[in-house]
Enzyme design. Structure first.
Site, short mmCIF file in Angstrom:
data_model
loop_
_atom_site.label_atom_id
_atom_site.label_comp_id
_atom_site.label_asym_id
_atom_site.label_seq_id
_atom_site.Cartn_x
_atom_site.Cartn_y
_atom_site.Cartn_z
N TYR A 1 -10.08 -1.16 10.20
CA TYR A 1 -10.90 -2.10 9.16
C TYR A 1 -11.50 -2.84 9.31
O TYR A 1 -12.11 -3.04 8.57
CB TYR A 1 -8.71 -2.27 8.53
CG TYR A 1 -8.25 -1.33 7.56
CD1 TYR A 1 -8.60 -0.96 6.23
CD2 TYR A 1 -7.13 -1.41 7.98
CE1 TYR A 1 -7.85 0.14 5.83
CE2 TYR A 1 -6.21 -0.27 7.00
CZ TYR A 1 -6.65 -0.01 6.11
OH TYR A 1 -5.92 1.02 5.08
N ASN B 1 1.08 -5.53 13.18
CA ASN B 1 0.30 -4.09 12.50
C ASN B 1 -1.18 -4.49 13.01
O ASN B 1 -2.22 -5.53 12.61
CB ASN B 1 0.71 -3.89 11.59
CG ASN B 1 2.17 -3.67 11.09
OD1 ASN B 1 3.56 -2.93 11.75
ND2 ASN B 1 2.42 -3.78 9.62
N LYS C 1 -3.42 8.31 6.62
CA LYS C 1 -3.42 8.32 8.16
C LYS C 1 -2.07 8.84 8.93
O LYS C 1 -1.40 8.69 9.95
CB LYS C 1 -2.61 7.19 8.02
CG LYS C 1 -4.24 5.73 7.67
CD LYS C 1 -3.70 3.98 8.12
CE LYS C 1 -5.15 2.86 7.55
NZ LYS C 1 -4.75 2.93 5.83
N TRP D 1 0.90 4.84 13.01
CA TRP D 1 0.70 4.36 11.48
C TRP D 1 0.36 6.08 10.93
O TRP D 1 -1.35 6.01 10.77
CB TRP D 1 0.55 3.08 10.35
CG TRP D 1 0.71 3.30 8.89
CD1 TRP D 1 -0.55 3.01 8.12
CD2 TRP D 1 1.80 2.73 8.40
NE1 TRP D 1 -0.20 2.93 7.08
CE2 TRP D 1 1.64 2.73 7.31
CE3 TRP D 1 3.52 2.63 8.93
CZ2 TRP D 1 2.35 2.45 6.26
CZ3 TRP D 1 3.98 2.52 7.83
CH2 TRP D 1 3.51 2.52 6.93
N ASN E 1 7.92 -7.08 6.34
CA ASN E 1 6.00 -6.58 6.61
C ASN E 1 4.69 -7.23 6.12
O ASN E 1 4.71 -6.75 4.86
CB ASN E 1 6.55 -4.99 5.45
CG ASN E 1 4.88 -4.79 6.92
OD1 ASN E 1 5.25 -3.88 7.69
ND2 ASN E 1 3.92 -4.42 5.86
N GLU E 2 4.28 -7.36 6.98
CA GLU E 2 3.10 -8.18 7.12
C GLU E 2 2.88 -9.69 5.62
O GLU E 2 2.17 -9.90 5.01
CB GLU E 2 2.06 -7.39 6.00
CG GLU E 2 1.48 -6.08 7.02
CD GLU E 2 1.24 -5.15 6.27
OE1 GLU E 2 -0.03 -5.59 5.95
OE2 GLU E 2 0.59 -4.30 7.94
N GLU F 1 2.37 -0.58 13.68
CA GLU F 1 1.38 0.01 12.96
C GLU F 1 -0.61 -0.13 13.74
O GLU F 1 -0.94 -0.66 13.71
CB GLU F 1 1.23 -0.36 11.03
CG GLU F 1 2.14 -0.15 10.30
CD GLU F 1 2.13 -0.49 9.18
OE1 GLU F 1 1.01 -0.86 8.56
OE2 GLU F 1 2.80 -0.78 8.18
N TYR G 1 -4.76 -2.80 13.54
CA TYR G 1 -6.19 -1.81 12.36
C TYR G 1 -7.05 -2.10 13.83
O TYR G 1 -8.67 -1.94 12.66
CB TYR G 1 -6.18 -1.55 11.51
CG TYR G 1 -4.86 -1.14 10.91
CD1 TYR G 1 -4.70 0.48 11.22
CD2 TYR G 1 -4.09 -1.76 10.08
CE1 TYR G 1 -3.15 0.86 10.41
CE2 TYR G 1 -3.01 -1.01 9.96
CZ TYR G 1 -2.60 0.41 9.78
OH TYR G 1 -1.22 0.68 9.53
N ASP H 1 1.02 -1.38 -0.04
CA ASP H 1 -0.45 0.33 0.09
C ASP H 1 0.74 1.15 -0.02
O ASP H 1 0.53 2.06 1.21
CB ASP H 1 -1.01 -0.04 0.91
CG ASP H 1 -1.56 1.69 0.90
OD1 ASP H 1 -2.09 1.45 0.15
OD2 ASP H 1 -1.74 2.10 2.71
#
Length: 597
Positions: free
Chosen positions: A472, A466, A567, A548, A410-411, A503, A468, A178
């Protein structure tokens, strides 16, 4: 790889800042590397070519693009070895000199170089051509989906017109990440010289023995030669000396490098006619129980993920932008950031060494393994690329006191094929510790995996999450978001690991306000952080909070993004939102050390 420096033994010559440039496609004309480009346009270097022209053809380009400039090696250089160095070219580069291929480099965020000595003298104004490929796919870092992969995975929509149009679409990049897929020559390009016998590498590893600082050093040279090393303090006083390619320098009553209180010594290495200087800090980093200790004291991360992203320059290295960002980090009372999601330009690390800002240094392995039936973890070529990138990042950044932790990815998809993922990342985890002379802590940042099925994250030195909740998922319901975060942190408590949020955040449109906070307004962003931070404060093993993001940044077009990811605590042009003021006050009251004793 040592960063070039100019001194009595070495010279650095920056190449022109505006090159000729021409877009190509999935291939480029081979004649372009032997002759001037047929229809060139000016392009600034360093900088992203996507953001320097006001047309969709540049912004949305897919495939090769070609840069050219004229290269003249001064006659004064001819008594030394001469090197052509690129700080970073995204994502793949082929470099030609007068039509001859010097070499190729894969990966967009780390330096590479070619020795030109055997080719000298060159004719004045030799033609230097750099072909750049911005395509991403299953095998690249960061990861994307190629047009062929997308077509194979396409599920018919049931609407004939859409399915026909989808099959006819022109090829384009489909990132599994992203942030905008900026491309081009993103870091400085230079010629530099060394003596014939030269210093190839220097590694300095600090430790403490009471109040005595120990600097274990290792020097690699291109040939057998005597090596001497001296250390000077900030007043220019010589504190220690040693000879030989390996040794220990002892600094009595050493000044420590610490977050917010940096102290840098200057190490000077001499080998034959060569000389190299670097700034080093005396500081230690280790994980003890559920704490990360810097100089033996429990450190609390206050900061954010960040991007190399700005208008006009795109991802291009920009000293002016870096200086401002470091100043804003201090203004926020922050102490750290993660190089999400790739190694940054070396110039930023130098600034952070001087400013006392802590860095989590991350490999550009973003989105690895998602929806690929575990192939990413079985493919030896992908592992080899990942491992080499990790080793190159550590080799470049190992001497920076600001760098306290390595991030492997990452992720990545960690719960779909948990055993494969664990085995894959365990090899990288061990490689990071072996490759770093200081054996810094190693992590990998996870989301949105089922943390109970994820066998990888719990094996890292520090658990980086991370999350949210409230954005999300459980969108807009902060009571439920806080409940979900607490449920997960209760589970991590049983793992007896230090945990931090790398994040968490909410998209926020600057200037959008409401009496009753709601998603996308500034009041909601503040309420979001205030509520979730109250949960974090309840858990003693939580060692940090990184929002983030530092600032809004560009992304690919999509229905989830309005002019990029919003963000940021700052807008893309670095104007503070309400949340920036909230964190400025919060972090002023949260100490760097000893929080949650």
């Amino acid at each position: 790889m040592l960063k070039p420096e100019a001194n009595k033994a070495r010279t650095v010559l920056s190449l022109p800042s505006v090159w000729d440039f021409q877009l190509a496609g999935e291939t480029f004309d081979s004649a372009w590397v032997r002759h001037p480009l047929p229809d060139p346009t000016p392009m600034a270097v360093p900088g992203s070519y996507n953001s320097q022209k006001a047309t969709a053809a540049y912004r949305d380009h897919y495939g090769w693009a070609v840069y050219q400039t004229r290269l003249t090696v001064p006659s004064a250089f001819l008594t030394q070895r001469v090197w052509l160095r690129f700080g970073g070219v995204t994502h793949r580069a082929q470099v030609f000199l007068n039509g001859e291929l010097l070499g190729e480099h894969r990966g967009g965020f780390l330096p590479f170089e070619f020795e030109l000595t055997a080719r000298l003298p060159l004719p004045e104004g030799a033609l230097l051509t750099v072909a750049v490929d911005n395509r991403i796919d299953f095998t690249t870092l960061p990861v994307g989906t190629s047009p062929a992969e997308a077509q194979a995975a396409y599920q018919p929509s049931g609407v004939p017109s859409i399915d026909v149009a989808e099959a006819r679409r022109a090829p384009f990049n489909r990132p599994n990440f992203d942030f905008f897929n900026f491309a081009g020559i993103h870091r400085p390009v230079c010629l530099y010289t060394t003596p014939q016998t030269y210093i190839q590498d220097v590694a300095v590893t600090p430790s403490l023995d009471g109040t005595t600082g120990l600097l274990r050093y290792s020097v690699t040279t291109s040939g057998a030669t005597a090596v001497s090393v001296t250390v000077q303090d900030q007043a220019g006083v010589i504190c220690a000396k040693a000879t030989g390619p390996n040794g220990v320098l002892r600094l009595q009553n050493a000044h420590l490098w610490a977050p917010g209180k940096p102290y840098l010594y200057q190490v000077t290495v001499t080998a034959a006619a060569d000389r190299y200087q670097l700034a080093v800090g005396v500081r230690t980093v280790q994980v003890s129980g559920t704490k990360l200790l810097i100089n033996g004291e429990p450190f609390y991360f206050k900061g954010f993920g960040k991007h190399e992203d700005a208008a006009v320059h795109g991802r291009g290295e920009d000293d002016c932008q870096n200086v401002l960002d470091v100043d804003l980090i201090h203004w926020l009372n922050a102490n750290s950031f993660r190089t999400s999601h790739y190694p940054y330009a070396e110039e930023m690390y130098d600034l952070c060494d001087r400013a006392g800002i802590v860095i989590i240094d991350e490999v550009p392995a973003v989105g690895l393994g998602w929806g690929q039936d575990g192939r990413a973890y079985r493919d030896p070529a992908i592992y080899a690329n990942h491992a080499k990138t990790l080793q190159d990042m550590i080799a470049r950044d190992k001497n920076h006191p600001s760098v306290v932790m390595w991030s492997l990815a990452n992720e990545a998809a960690l719960d779909q094929h948990p055993t494969l993922a664990r085995d894959y990342f365990h090899r990288l985890y061990e490689l990071a510790h072996v490759s770093d002379p200081a054996s810094r802590p190693v992590t990998g940042v996870s989301y949105p995996n089922d943390y109970q099925k994820d066998l990888t994250t719990r094996t890292m030195d520090v658990v980086c999450l991370n999350r949210y909740y409230g954005w999300y998922n459980l969108s807009g319901d902060l009571d439920a978001a806080c409940d979900a975060l607490a449920v997960e942190l209760d589970w991590w408590a049983a793992q007896h690991k230090p945990v931090m949020l790398t994040e968490y955040g909410a998209d926020t449109i600057a200037g959008l306000h409401n009496v009753v906070p709601g998603m996308f307004d500034e009041e909601f962003q503040v309420a979001y952080y205030r509520r979730l931070n109250a949960v974090l404060d309840r858990y003693p093993f939580v060692i940090g909070e990184q929002a983030w993001n530092f600032a809004d940044f560009a992304t690919i077009q999509g229905t989830l993004r309005v002019d990029g990811n919003k963000k940021g605590l700052f807008t893309r042009d670095r104007r503070p939102k309400m949340a920036a003021h909230y964190f400025k006050d919060r972090w002023a009251a949260v100490p760097d050390f000893g929080y949650k004793r």
